[in-house]
Structure formats: C-alpha cells, structure tokens
Design an enzyme around this catalytic site. Sequence first.
Site, PDB file in Angstrom:
ATOM      1  N   GLU A  51      15.727  56.909  55.970  1.00 16.72           N
ATOM      2  CA  GLU A  51      14.664  57.886  55.694  1.00 16.72           C
ATOM      3  C   GLU A  51      13.888  58.266  56.958  1.00 16.72           C
ATOM      4  O   GLU A  51      13.427  59.398  57.097  1.00 16.72           O
ATOM      5  CB  GLU A  51      13.696  57.357  54.641  1.00 16.72           C
ATOM      6  CG  GLU A  51      14.251  57.348  53.229  1.00 16.72           C
ATOM      7  CD  GLU A  51      14.979  56.061  52.869  1.00 16.72           C
ATOM      8  OE1 GLU A  51      15.218  55.231  53.772  1.00 16.72           O
ATOM      9  OE2 GLU A  51      15.314  55.886  51.682  1.00 16.72           O
ATOM     10  N   PHE A 113       9.599  48.048  39.879  1.00 17.14           N
ATOM     11  CA  PHE A 113      10.642  48.059  40.904  1.00 17.14           C
ATOM     12  C   PHE A 113      10.512  49.321  41.768  1.00 17.14           C
ATOM     13  O   PHE A 113      10.414  50.429  41.255  1.00 17.14           O
ATOM     14  CB  PHE A 113      12.021  48.012  40.237  1.00 17.14           C
ATOM     15  CG  PHE A 113      13.154  48.080  41.224  1.00 17.14           C
ATOM     16  CD1 PHE A 113      13.346  47.057  42.148  1.00 17.14           C
ATOM     17  CD2 PHE A 113      14.009  49.174  41.247  1.00 17.14           C
ATOM     18  CE1 PHE A 113      14.382  47.122  43.073  1.00 17.14           C
ATOM     19  CE2 PHE A 113      15.047  49.236  42.170  1.00 17.14           C
ATOM     20  CZ  PHE A 113      15.232  48.213  43.081  1.00 17.14           C
ATOM     21  N   GLN A 114      10.495  49.151  43.074  1.00 15.93           N
ATOM     22  CA  GLN A 114      10.369  50.248  44.047  1.00 15.93           C
ATOM     23  C   GLN A 114       9.137  51.103  43.807  1.00 15.93           C
ATOM     24  O   GLN A 114       9.148  52.307  44.015  1.00 15.93           O
ATOM     25  CB  GLN A 114      11.641  51.108  44.060  1.00 15.93           C
ATOM     26  CG  GLN A 114      12.854  50.333  44.574  1.00 15.93           C
ATOM     27  CD  GLN A 114      14.024  51.199  44.953  1.00 15.93           C
ATOM     28  OE1 GLN A 114      14.248  52.251  44.364  1.00 15.93           O
ATOM     29  NE2 GLN A 114      14.787  50.770  45.942  1.00 15.93           N
ATOM     30  N   LYS A 163       8.057  60.127  38.104  1.00 19.35           N
ATOM     31  CA  LYS A 163       9.409  60.395  37.631  1.00 19.35           C
ATOM     32  C   LYS A 163       9.406  61.132  36.290  1.00 19.35           C
ATOM     33  O   LYS A 163      10.218  62.036  36.065  1.00 19.35           O
ATOM     34  CB  LYS A 163      10.205  59.082  37.502  1.00 19.35           C
ATOM     35  CG  LYS A 163      11.665  59.372  37.168  1.00 19.35           C
ATOM     36  CD  LYS A 163      12.566  58.160  37.227  1.00 19.35           C
ATOM     37  CE  LYS A 163      14.003  58.597  36.963  1.00 19.35           C
ATOM     38  NZ  LYS A 163      14.938  57.480  36.947  1.00 19.35           N
ATOM     39  N   MET A 483       9.163  51.334  80.283  1.00 19.11           N
ATOM     40  CA  MET A 483       7.772  51.760  80.403  1.00 19.11           C
ATOM     41  C   MET A 483       6.845  50.557  80.450  1.00 19.11           C
ATOM     42  O   MET A 483       5.755  50.624  80.989  1.00 19.11           O
ATOM     43  CB  MET A 483       7.421  52.651  79.200  1.00 19.11           C
ATOM     44  CG  MET A 483       6.292  53.620  79.461  1.00 19.11           C
ATOM     45  SD  MET A 483       6.647  54.628  80.891  1.00 19.11           S
ATOM     46  CE  MET A 483       5.793  56.111  80.460  1.00 19.11           C
TER      47      MET A 483
END
Lengths: 569, 161
Positions: A51, A113-114, A163, A483
């Site tokens: 993602e 969940f999630q 959803k 860096m």
Amino acid sequence: MKVRATKAIVECLLEQGVDTIFGYPGGTILNLYDELYDYQDQIHHYLTAHEQGAAHAADGYARSTGKVGVCFATSGPGATNLTTGIATAYADSSPVVFITCNVAENLLGKDSFQEVDITGIAMPITKATYLVTDAQTIPDIIREAFAVAATGRPGPVLIDFLKNVTAPNVEIEYNPLPKKDHAKEGRLAVWDKRVGWEIRTPEPNMDDIDKLVQWIGEAKKPMLICGGGVVRGRADKEFIELAEKMDAPVAITLMGGGGFPGGHPLATGMIGMHGSQASNIACDTCDLLIAVGCRFSDRVALDPQSFAKQARLVHIDIDRAEIGKNVKTDHYVIGDAKRVLELVNERITATENPQWKAEVFSHDTHVPVIESDHMTPDQVLRTIYSKVPQDSIVATDVGQHQMWSIQHFHFSYPGQLLTSGGFGTMGFGLGAALGAKVGNPDKMVLHMTGDGCFRMNSQEMATESHYDIPVITIIFDNRTLGMVRPWQNLIYKKRFSQTDLGFAPDFVKLAEAYGLKGARVSTVEELEAAMDEAIAWGHGYVIDCVIDTDEMVRPMVGGGSAITNFMLT
Amino acid sequence: MKKTISVLVENQPAVLNKITGLFSRRAFNIESLAVGATDDKSISRITIIVDSGNNVVEQVEKQLNKLVEVIKVRTIEEHHMIGRELILVKVSANTRTRQDILNVCQIMGGKIDDISPTSMTLELTETTEKVELFLELLRPFSILEVARTGLVALQKGTGGI
C-alpha cells in the site's frame, strides 16, 4: 436516479476525471473493487506490491501531472500502510484522495478483524478526513473531498467508507453533476456562502501588491526564492517574468525545483543546508528578499533569527497560516503564486542590476568538483544527464543521492522533479517514479536512489515489471546510510553507529528476479554502456553505481546555524 | 498569558478531536474547554482557554481556520468578554458548619443544590476569578468533590462571531 452505492462512488470519481487509481484490495473494500471490475475500460487500476507504494505512486502521479491522485486501500493494516505516503503528500502539499473502507457499522469499535480508526490516525496528516456512515452522503462527500484536496494549498484527503455503506444492495439517489457545478450544490454550496471559509483561493489584496511593487522599485540588491508553491501553482512562467524584469538572482529550494529553470543565467542554485555559496551568501547580503511559495523550513531558514535579517523580507504564500510561522517577515501577500505574480509583473518596470549580479555570481552556484580515484557522484550524474532527454522526470528518494541529483540536474518545468522534501521519506522514489511514468508515458522517468532507500520499497519492481512501466533506477551504492554517516564523521567523532549497509543484496540479481534488467557499474565507461542498454531496452532497468563510502554532500551548513556558516564548502 | 478562543464548528463526530489535536501537536496544554450546541443544532460553539505566547495562539488560530469543519474562529479580548463558568462543589458539612457554608454561598450568589447530614453541594455561575474565590472560601470546610464546566464566553455588545 437510484444507483448502487459503489456505482455512485465510481461515477463520482469519473465526474472528477479520474482514469487512474493505484491501490491494493482487501476484505472491507471488496464491494468497491467488484464495482471497479465493470469500469476497466474507463479506469486503470494499478495493483502495487504494498500500500505504501500505491500511496507514493498516486502522489507521484499528482505531482507530475498536476491532477488529483487517487489511491485505494482496505481497512486496518492496508490503511495504516498508507500513512507514510499520506504524510509525505501532506508535507509537500500534494493533492491525493485516499479511499479506504472500514469494517461494517455493527463491527465498528469492537476491535474487529482489520479494524482501525484510520480517520483518527490520518487527522494530523490530511487536509480533511471523512468517515462515511450514510450512503446517501457519498456524492456530496466525494465532491467535497476532491475540492478540498485541489483548492487553496493542495493536500491529501482521506475518505473511509464503512463496509455496509458499500454493500451491493444499498442504493442511493445519485444525480450526475458536471464538476463545474459542484460548488452550486450540497455542502460545497453551503460553504460558498459562509464568511471566512476559503475553499476558493483568496484573491490577493491590492494594497499588499502595491506595497510590494513599491519595494521592488526601491531595491538595489533584490533576490528571489523559488519555493514549492511555484511548482504546485504552476506559476513558472510568471516567476521567470518576475525574475527577468527585476533582474534578480533566484535561489531555488528543494521543493522549488522546476519552478525556475536551473540553467537560467539568474539561477544561483539550491538554498539552505546544502545550498550553493551564491544562494546562501546572496540571501545574507541582499536588500530585498521575496520568497514565493516557500515556508522557510528549518532546512532553508536554518537559523530563523538571523535569516535575511539585513533585507526587507517579503513572503508570498497561498496559506495564511504560513505567514510568520517560521520566520518573521516584513511584508506578505496572500494568494495563489500565479495570480500574485501576474499582478506584480503588470505593475513593475524592467530594470538591471549588473553590479549586484556580479557580486552574487562571484560565488559558486555549483558544487565544486572533487577529484577522486573512484567514480564520483558528480561523474555519475553528468554521464546520466548527457544520455537522457533534458525534459526527463526525476524522482528521488531521500539522502545524499537526493541532494546530489537536485544540485546537478537542471529542472525546467513544474513536475519534473519529484522529491520528498518536507517529510523526507526514504522509499518514496520508486513508487513516485511509477506514478509519474503512468501519468506521463511520453517522458523518460529516472528514479534516483541510494542503496538504503531502494531496499525500503524495492518490491515495487514487481509493479514496474508487471505493468511494464519503464523506469530507470540509478542506485548510488555507497554501502552506508550516506546522509547520516557524514554527521557521525563530523559531529559524533567517527562513531558509525548502525549506518553500515555493507550487507545489501545483489541489486542486479534482485532486478532480474522481478523480470527487469540491471547492471553493476564502477566506472564511467561501464555506466555509459549500462545507460545505453537501459534506454535501448525500453523496460525497467536498475543501474547499481558503486561509489565511495566517504562521499559527502557539499556544501553543508550545520542545522540551526547562520546560512553562510558553511561546515563544508 | 491567558487567551480565550471562541470557535464555531459543525456539530459532527471527531471535530473536537481535530481541534484539540492542533494544540496537542504543538505540545501545549488547554486550560479549559467547553463545548455546546448553539441555537442552530448543527453548529457548536467551543470555548478554549489557553495559557501561552501570542505567536502560538496566532498560529493555532490560523490552523483552526484551515479545518474544513470550522466555521469561525475569534480570540476574545478580556475587556470585551462576558465569561462565565459553572462550578459544583461538594463540601463536608455538619450542624456546626452548615450555617457558615450557607453564608459563603449567599454572599457569593451561589445556590444549594443538595444537602445530606454530612455534606452540602453548592452551585455557582460566575467569572473564573469569583469561582476561584468561592473555592478558596470553602476550602476550610473540607472540599469533597469539585466539577467545573470551564469558561463559556461571548463578546459584549451586539457584535459576535
């Protein structure tokens, strides 16, 4: 008319002219993806490997095209994987609409969940967040979200659909509305009437313009700073006209790259921590400094107290909140850079400042070339620059290679340079490069990276290969966090704590594993041959350039110190 | 220096979160905060008291203006302000002290809301200074519990935000 909620979502995206989406599906967003299945000829969805890659790709697409980018992800980890990408877009004012779906209402707040409160998480890194709990509000919210992302100071917006809102049996009243009429209906129309609401870009105050014009007339040693606002506002032509009329040297910030041509005779190079001598010294000696679309970050105004203290300091910015935030200015004009500069240009007469210019350009505008037995970053960049079209898009990651690339390349139009300036996101480059190539298929796209950065999101080579998005990746491979190492060298008494990356993989084999080609080079001749092969091949290509571990970015001013206080020249 | 910021916002979930977030991300503390609907139920008024330098307040004010849900923001100057807060104080009381507590309450213009054999609950709506004084006067009687609303404020005269 009555339509399925998910159909309304996609139709609303089409209203906005969206034809490209970067994303990754998952459980809660399946309804939306199912809808997308019917729109494959109108909307191209690019499935990334992660993602975060999708977020950077949408961001790179937005920065390079000037359009609003769109990115999809599912709930929970899908959504949180976006956050670095969202913050990157926010810090650099890049307009991206992020769309996520959350668990259904009956599961909300139950640690399902999630499930994650992504609107809560994204709050401080977006211009606005929307949690859609009522399907009927879909058209209003999507229209509003795009308007918020693109107007005023642009930036990312997140919409989280529950959803159940996207369930296939949910129908809503949807009436197509052309984009130009969006401000006449719904919430946008309500805002339009509200006093103080500035969704429309503020029109500059004419008294402020007049005062600036007067100061320009009085200046003997004028200086300009080209900031990211010139790029976002696509105000490059107006800026060039201003600089040429004023005959004023122009320092370019990291984010301003492409706002003013780097090869222009008035360009003094980059300003700030790794700014050129000419830029930094001129800021310290000019009598009028006009900063356009720049926010005086701590990488430019390293010491805000002493920054351009001798000069009349004028700030032009679209965002009122930027005025006086970091540096105290003597005058300001609020408005879109393009509009403000147009108004100023109409009112000033052309002048010449040969003496002042001679003084400024007596200092280096470029980085001094340092001889070495090894192939130097300077040689790498000169070789690449000689091989590619001058309008090639350059996406960078973050670190030494970023500074070197921006110091060496001359960017000549907005959107040519894509770099994570504000947030400094390692791993931004490859996703951004892919997004840029998708949005600009006719341009060559280079991805400049370091061995550290590349490993952060190198899995996007899978996306590059699968969709055959030809990007040339150049790795400045010094087997260290380049860096950070010089800081440890200079400030931490050579205690190189956890910056050794000597255990990196074989990048050529890695590229080949994804179906790309690659070459490891350690001389200019090898690099030339690899570049020729990469260009001739026309698909994704990775060039691993071996450079010395102790290469430094020059010049360098220490954080918090006066801008002319060079630690390294 | 104390500042009173009055903000009109859309009455929506998470708006309060967004507003307080602008303060917390700058690591400074909100002294008091009061939220309630206005005559228009879709709009709430938030009154925020902060103790901080001018620059910080100015910056937060500008950032507040950028929030989509914020309708108006105004810092109310002290001399232009009518500010009140409500306090409920439960003090321990017995037959010996009850009359003295009642005196304090009457002098300050408060009310008795509840009484029990061992306690009294008093109510006062006043400026923050008077509320502080009220507490000070009640302290010797042993305060059991305190609840304050935080200041709500409007501008004097017909002008408003």
